[in-house]
Design an enzyme around this catalytic site. Sequence first.
Site, short mmCIF file in Angstrom:
data_model
loop_
_atom_site.label_atom_id
_atom_site.label_comp_id
_atom_site.label_asym_id
_atom_site.label_seq_id
_atom_site.Cartn_x
_atom_site.Cartn_y
_atom_site.Cartn_z
N LYS A 270 -7.18 -15.04 -14.70
CA LYS A 270 -7.55 -14.04 -15.61
C LYS A 270 -7.33 -14.74 -16.92
CE LYS A 270 -9.25 -10.47 -13.49
NZ LYS A 270 -10.44 -9.70 -13.97
N SER B 287 -6.43 -16.45 -6.24
CA SER B 287 -6.67 -15.97 -7.23
C SER B 287 -5.57 -15.55 -8.15
CB SER B 287 -7.76 -14.96 -7.54
OG SER B 287 -7.39 -13.70 -6.49
#
Length: 507
Positions: free
Chosen positions: A51, A305
């Site tokens: 992110k 992720s």
Amino acid sequence: MSDRYIKKILSSNVYDVAVETPVDVARSLSKRLDNNILIKREDLQPIFSFKIRGAHNCISQLTQVERDCGVVAASAGNHAQGVAMSAKYLGINATIVMPKTAPDIKVNAVRALGAEVILYGDTFPEAYAYSLTLVAESGMKYIHPFDDEHTIAGQGTVAMELLRQVQGDIDAIFIPVGGGGLIAGMAVYIKYLRPGIKVIGVEPEDACCLKVALDAGERVILSEVGNFAEGVAVAQVGERNFELAQKYVDEVITVTTDEMCAAIKDIYDDTRAVVEPSGACALAGLKKYVDREKAQDQTLVTVSSGANLNFDRLRHVAERAEIGEGREAIIAAQIPEHPGSFEQFCTALGERNITEFNYRYASDSQAQVFVGVTLKAGEGSAAPLLSQLADNGIGAVDLSNNEMAKSHVRYMVGGHANVDNEVVYRFTFPERPGALLKFLKKLGRPWNISMFHYRNHGSAYGRVLVAMQVPMADKEVFEGYLDELGYAFNEETTNPAYQLFLAPETH
């Protein structure tokens, strides 16, 4: 459209704060699956999540006037840390609105990065709505976690690195999906440069907003969203993300909670990294794809992720990993109530190991036992086990996919009660100090509680199993009251785990 995004990806400004992450070979898993499995390690970013890429690229595009006004974002965790870190680097004031249920590890991480944290509401939509109020009142710039061209382009740099790092053939790349920023950015770049590579999204079964949208041909808002993989727990895919996914994503695979737990263990076994459920989501989908396609000798890449996992959630992950891998089954078996029956049951199991055994005396003739059993290599399900028990005159029911049995009944097997008009419901409610007491106070109406089980799983939501004595004539009024509570619930009165172990004998 793809040309515009390619230019944005190539010119994305992410490396002031982000790092180029490695691609690791999952050696043990590759050998087990008979394929070359590679892991793109975005869990090694400074905030332990990809992110940071999209957040920084988006903020770095702001004008000086916009920077002077400050930035605001709504997030339960990873995007919040990305915005906070980027703002600190650029000397911009950042305000992050987080739901009150956000894990402490993420709240503290955001504060440590210098951002102001406002805890508002029990859910992300409530926090999001309040963040937009702040934008309207203060003029701060809202940084969207996924539905923004600069955010999408920043996430697309994952693919830019990946295709440079892996020069040989790649058959498919598996990408976790929440709001769709990562898969949109990666897919447009992958298909532009190497269109023969399959781009496959992976979502939890109970948070599959992209799959539902692709099937419907339009964006859909999910009525309920599972929260185990909170990093991808999104009710509606982003507008720009959906448009790109329609053009460049080959398919979407959905996975269960148990399958994600098994994938967390797989990543740990090969890398010694403990990733969060959304970080293992794509690998769970990869394994499902290999099994479905009978794939062999292919190069398959998964994106790990993120690794922002609360430590106390490891207990739940460990409990479910073996079931998710198909190496353990949870069954209910009926054995005679006499001396030596347990020994006979173990003999019938053969060389299988018992991992759990719950029993309480209920009658003079038959006993119901709740048992965890290790499966033999290659079995993958409880079917051969049930057949083997049947051959020995033992009836059994597979509870391996029964959420109520795994979350509640396995911890509370205690025998059948002598109560009338009992109905059973399973609830989830926002978890924070005092939440259980508040739930009980709200539930305290004219109907008697005859059974109650609560167990904290270290997540943002508490899980409760409740039995109430509700006469049939009151059922409609009772369920109307449950709707007023505002908590997600499912009736479980007919659930076989309840019927076998807990329901009144006369039920």
